[in-house]
Design a protein around this motif. Structure first.
Motif, PDB file in Angstrom:
ATOM      1  N   GLY A  63     102.159  35.259 -13.871  1.00 55.16           N
ATOM      2  CA  GLY A  63     100.952  35.077 -13.066  1.00 55.16           C
ATOM      3  C   GLY A  63     101.211  34.524 -11.681  1.00 55.16           C
ATOM      4  N   LEU A  64     102.478  34.225 -11.388  1.00 62.10           N
ATOM      5  CA  LEU A  64     102.828  33.650 -10.089  1.00 62.10           C
ATOM      6  C   LEU A  64     103.321  34.716  -9.124  1.00 62.10           C
ATOM      7  CD1 LEU A  64     104.793  30.495 -11.293  1.00 62.10           C
ATOM      8  CD2 LEU A  64     102.428  30.584 -10.461  1.00 62.10           C
ATOM      9  N   GLY A  65     103.097  34.477  -7.846  1.00 61.46           N
ATOM     10  CA  GLY A  65     103.657  35.331  -6.815  1.00 61.46           C
ATOM     11  C   GLY A  65     105.141  35.080  -6.666  1.00 61.46           C
ATOM     12  N   PRO A  66     105.832  35.865  -5.851  1.00 58.11           N
ATOM     13  CA  PRO A  66     107.281  35.731  -5.696  1.00 58.11           C
ATOM     14  C   PRO A  66     107.687  34.418  -5.035  1.00 58.11           C
ATOM     15  CG  PRO A  66     106.398  37.248  -4.075  1.00 58.11           C
ATOM     16  CD  PRO A  66     105.267  36.946  -5.014  1.00 58.11           C
ATOM     17  N   ASP A  67     108.838  33.929  -5.455  1.00 60.93           N
ATOM     18  CA  ASP A  67     109.446  32.726  -4.888  1.00 60.93           C
ATOM     19  C   ASP A  67     110.762  33.158  -4.246  1.00 60.93           C
ATOM     20  OD1 ASP A  67     111.210  30.456  -4.621  1.00 60.93           O
ATOM     21  OD2 ASP A  67     109.940  29.339  -5.997  1.00 60.93           O
ATOM     22  N   PRO A  68     110.973  32.882  -2.953  1.00 59.10           N
ATOM     23  CA  PRO A  68     112.186  33.353  -2.271  1.00 59.10           C
ATOM     24  C   PRO A  68     113.488  32.851  -2.868  1.00 59.10           C
ATOM     25  CG  PRO A  68     110.560  32.625  -0.672  1.00 59.10           C
ATOM     26  CD  PRO A  68     110.054  32.206  -2.015  1.00 59.10           C
ATOM     27  N   LEU A  69     113.457  31.719  -3.573  1.00 58.63           N
ATOM     28  CA  LEU A  69     114.682  31.171  -4.139  1.00 58.63           C
ATOM     29  C   LEU A  69     114.895  31.596  -5.589  1.00 58.63           C
ATOM     30  CD1 LEU A  69     114.765  27.558  -2.682  1.00 58.63           C
ATOM     31  CD2 LEU A  69     115.631  29.694  -1.729  1.00 58.63           C
ATOM     32  N   VAL A  70     113.968  32.375  -6.129  1.00 56.34           N
ATOM     33  CA  VAL A  70     114.063  32.824  -7.516  1.00 56.34           C
ATOM     34  C   VAL A  70     114.153  34.342  -7.592  1.00 56.34           C
ATOM     35  CG1 VAL A  70     112.917  32.887  -9.774  1.00 56.34           C
ATOM     36  CG2 VAL A  70     112.793  30.810  -8.357  1.00 56.34           C
ATOM     37  N   GLY A  74     104.752  28.617  -3.899  1.00 57.21           N
ATOM     38  CA  GLY A  74     105.356  27.447  -3.279  1.00 57.21           C
ATOM     39  C   GLY A  74     104.742  26.959  -1.995  1.00 57.21           C
ATOM     40  N   ILE A  75     103.918  27.780  -1.332  1.00 62.79           N
ATOM     41  CA  ILE A  75     103.346  27.384  -0.042  1.00 62.79           C
ATOM     42  C   ILE A  75     102.143  26.483  -0.259  1.00 62.79           C
ATOM     43  CG2 ILE A  75     102.222  28.197   2.070  1.00 62.79           C
ATOM     44  CD1 ILE A  75     103.857  30.750   1.851  1.00 62.79           C
ATOM     45  N   GLY A  76     102.143  25.345   0.428  1.00 67.23           N
ATOM     46  CA  GLY A  76     101.016  24.425   0.412  1.00 67.23           C
ATOM     47  C   GLY A  76     100.444  24.267   1.806  1.00 67.23           C
ATOM     48  N   ASN A  77      99.709  23.196   2.001  1.00 71.28           N
ATOM     49  CA  ASN A  77      98.959  23.019   3.238  1.00 71.28           C
ATOM     50  C   ASN A  77      99.851  22.936   4.477  1.00 71.28           C
ATOM     51  OD1 ASN A  77      96.236  23.085   3.763  1.00 71.28           O
ATOM     52  ND2 ASN A  77      96.070  20.885   4.096  1.00 71.28           N
ATOM     53  N   VAL A  78     100.965  22.237   4.359  1.00 67.64           N
ATOM     54  CA  VAL A  78     101.842  22.067   5.525  1.00 67.64           C
ATOM     55  C   VAL A  78     102.486  23.398   5.902  1.00 67.64           C
ATOM     56  CG1 VAL A  78     103.833  20.865   6.473  1.00 67.64           C
ATOM     57  CG2 VAL A  78     102.325  19.680   4.864  1.00 67.64           C
ATOM     58  N   TYR A  79     103.147  24.010   4.937  1.00 70.79           N
ATOM     59  CA  TYR A  79     103.831  25.269   5.238  1.00 70.79           C
ATOM     60  C   TYR A  79     102.846  26.362   5.645  1.00 70.79           C
ATOM     61  CZ  TYR A  79     108.446  23.712   3.631  1.00 70.79           C
ATOM     62  OH  TYR A  79     109.659  23.077   3.496  1.00 70.79           O
ATOM     63  N   ARG A  80     101.664  26.372   5.053  1.00 72.05           N
ATOM     64  CA  ARG A  80     100.657  27.368   5.443  1.00 72.05           C
ATOM     65  C   ARG A  80     100.350  27.283   6.933  1.00 72.05           C
ATOM     66  NH1 ARG A  80      94.876  27.609   4.124  1.00 72.05           N
ATOM     67  NH2 ARG A  80      94.842  25.332   4.181  1.00 72.05           N
ATOM     68  N   ALA A  81     100.035  26.079   7.394  1.00 70.03           N
ATOM     69  CA  ALA A  81      99.678  25.892   8.799  1.00 70.03           C
ATOM     70  C   ALA A  81     100.846  26.254   9.709  1.00 70.03           C
ATOM     71  CB  ALA A  81      99.252  24.448   9.042  1.00 70.03           C
ATOM     72  N   GLU A  82     102.033  25.829   9.350  1.00 74.06           N
ATOM     73  CA  GLU A  82     103.184  26.026  10.215  1.00 74.06           C
ATOM     74  C   GLU A  82     103.653  27.482  10.247  1.00 74.06           C
ATOM     75  OE1 GLU A  82     104.781  23.334  12.162  1.00 74.06           O
ATOM     76  OE2 GLU A  82     102.674  22.877  11.763  1.00 74.06           O
ATOM     77  N   ILE A  83     103.645  28.145   9.104  1.00 74.79           N
ATOM     78  CA  ILE A  83     104.039  29.559   9.061  1.00 74.79           C
ATOM     79  C   ILE A  83     103.093  30.406   9.896  1.00 74.79           C
ATOM     80  CG2 ILE A  83     104.149  31.580   7.546  1.00 74.79           C
ATOM     81  CD1 ILE A  83     105.289  29.716   5.380  1.00 74.79           C
ATOM     82  N   LEU A  84     101.811  30.142   9.796  1.00 72.81           N
ATOM     83  CA  LEU A  84     100.842  30.927  10.569  1.00 72.81           C
ATOM     84  C   LEU A  84     101.014  30.675  12.066  1.00 72.81           C
ATOM     85  CD1 LEU A  84      97.644  30.622   8.359  1.00 72.81           C
ATOM     86  CD2 LEU A  84      99.037  32.668   8.752  1.00 72.81           C
ATOM     87  N   PHE A  85     101.281  29.423  12.447  1.00 75.32           N
ATOM     88  CA  PHE A  85     101.496  29.169  13.871  1.00 75.32           C
ATOM     89  C   PHE A  85     102.754  29.862  14.353  1.00 75.32           C
ATOM     90  CE2 PHE A  85     103.260  27.024  17.520  1.00 75.32           C
ATOM     91  CZ  PHE A  85     102.170  26.992  18.377  1.00 75.32           C
ATOM     92  N   ARG A  86     103.823  29.762  13.585  1.00 73.85           N
ATOM     93  CA  ARG A  86     105.084  30.377  13.994  1.00 73.85           C
ATOM     94  C   ARG A  86     104.934  31.882  14.167  1.00 73.85           C
ATOM     95  NH1 ARG A  86     109.970  27.567  12.611  1.00 73.85           N
ATOM     96  NH2 ARG A  86     110.827  29.463  11.684  1.00 73.85           N
ATOM     97  N   ALA A  87     104.013  32.483  13.397  1.00 69.20           N
ATOM     98  CA  ALA A  87     103.751  33.916  13.514  1.00 69.20           C
ATOM     99  C   ALA A  87     102.676  34.217  14.555  1.00 69.20           C
ATOM    100  CB  ALA A  87     103.312  34.482  12.167  1.00 69.20           C
ATOM    101  N   ARG A  88     102.069  33.150  15.126  1.00 68.94           N
ATOM    102  CA  ARG A  88     100.956  33.283  16.081  1.00 68.94           C
ATOM    103  C   ARG A  88      99.810  34.102  15.456  1.00 68.94           C
ATOM    104  NH1 ARG A  88     104.342  30.189  17.680  1.00 68.94           N
ATOM    105  NH2 ARG A  88     105.005  29.920  19.860  1.00 68.94           N
ATOM    106  N   LEU A  89      99.521  33.812  14.192  1.00 62.10           N
ATOM    107  CA  LEU A  89      98.496  34.550  13.462  1.00 62.10           C
ATOM    108  C   LEU A  89      97.222  33.731  13.323  1.00 62.10           C
ATOM    109  CD1 LEU A  89      99.960  36.434  10.355  1.00 62.10           C
ATOM    110  CD2 LEU A  89      98.764  37.392  12.318  1.00 62.10           C
TER     111      LEU A  89
END
Length: 326
Positions: free
Chosen positions: A180-187, A220-235
């Motif tokens: 039921g989980l989405g993909p994890d880059p380290l798994v 694995g993505i939570g509030n911090v990574y969500r905000a930062e990934i979207l900014f880094r992508a300028r999305l």
């Protein structure tokens, strides 16, 4: 809430100090007494993280599944001064049998060597900054506070406090959770994980700012990574997944894979690239110097100067720059 990098680091702590050992399991608080009885006296055979979920395997195919949620954390004491970080394990993510690797501690820049999870003032961090020898004096320490589960070997102890989920499952039930989980880059295989994320994002009309937090889309993505990934992508976080190109989603997956590796390696959610040596030291010491937009509401964007916006999205705080992320 502890995000994916923390749970992978916890799995490595167990892999380093508990896998291959007979474990005494108990529930000092009492709420996990029945589950603890099922695994008490068994040998831990594997430790694996998938996103925010931790799976500790014991002989006869019994698993302890833990989801830390917002308040959960593991505190380690005893002979826990060494750990298999990414560098110590030479990049072999999640493998066992690495006790001889080297003597680096978990998370070179982590504030605590022995406590991983949700930081909060009311939770006593065991073995704060203690040495390996000091950690064995008076071992094992008495449980402190509301300890849901205690796992004890001859030389190490792990206390779990405040989890959202703590249960014993068989292999079939564990597989249902993982399915039921989405993909994890380290798994997951990187290419297959990328394909799955692209498919799940582009088939949904939900805003990307919500999809990245959906653990069935990507793990694995939570509030911090969500905000930062979207900014880094300028999305713009409000753009629907179905409106994004395949290449944009592929780039999101690749950036998450990169940032997750950095988080496991350093013990910190460091999301700013291109820092000189001094700036990197500051970033690793202080969250205010570590992120592009997270918790910077009302402050000028580091790129354009526009004030960072904070809004609520599905009851979680969403940070973004309204100019850079248009």
């Amino acid at each position: 809430m502890p995000e994916g990098h923390s749970v992978h680091r916890i799995a490595r702590q167990f892999d380093r100090h508990f896998v291959g050992e007979r474990v005494a399991a108990s529930s000092p608080q009492g709420r996990f007494a029945d589950g603890a009885a099922l695994i008490d006296g068994r040998t831990m055979t594997d430790a694996k993280a998938v996103g925010k979920q931790l799976f500790l395997e014991f002989d006869e195919a019994l698993y302890l599944r833990v989801h830390l949620g917002i308040y959960g954390a593991w505190d380690f004491a005893g002979d826990v001064g060494r750990d298999a970080t990414t560098r110590a394990s030479r990049g072999r993510m999640g493998q066992t049998g690495m006790r001889q690797a080297d003597t680096r501690v978990v998370g070179e820049h982590e504030d605590s060597l022995s406590s991983i999870g949700a930081p909060r003032r009311t939770r006593l961090r065991m073995a704060e900054q203690e040495t390996e020898t000091a950690g064995l004096e008076g071992f094992p320490p008495e449980p402190v506070g509301q300890v849901r589960a205690r796992l004890l070997t001859d030389s190490a102890v792990a206390d779990l406090r405040g989890p959202t989920a703590c249960e014993v499952l068989d292999a079939e039930a564990v597989q249902r959770v993982i399915d039921g989980l989405g993909p994890d880059p380290l798994v997951d295989d990187p290419d297959e994980g990328e394909r799955r994320m692209v498919e799940r994002v582009r088939s949904r009309r939900t805003p990307i700012g919500l999809l990245l937090m959906d653990q069935s889309v990507v793990s694995g993505i939570g509030n911090v990574y969500r905000a930062e990934i979207l900014f880094r992508a300028r999305l713009d976080p409000h753009i629907r997944g179905s409106e994004l190109s395949e290449e944009v989603v592929r780039d999101l997956w690749r950036d998450w894979r990169y940032l997750l590796g950095v988080g496991v390696d350093t013990g910190q959610m460091l999301t700013m690239d291109g820092l000189d040596e001094e700036a990197r030291k500051l970033a690793l010491r202080n969250r205010a110097d570590r992120h592009w937009v997270y918790k910077r509401e009302g402050l000028p964007c580091r790129i354009c100067g526009t004030h960072i916006v904070l809004e609520m999205a599905a009851a979680r705080k969403l940070y973004y720059c309204p100019t850079c992320q248009r």
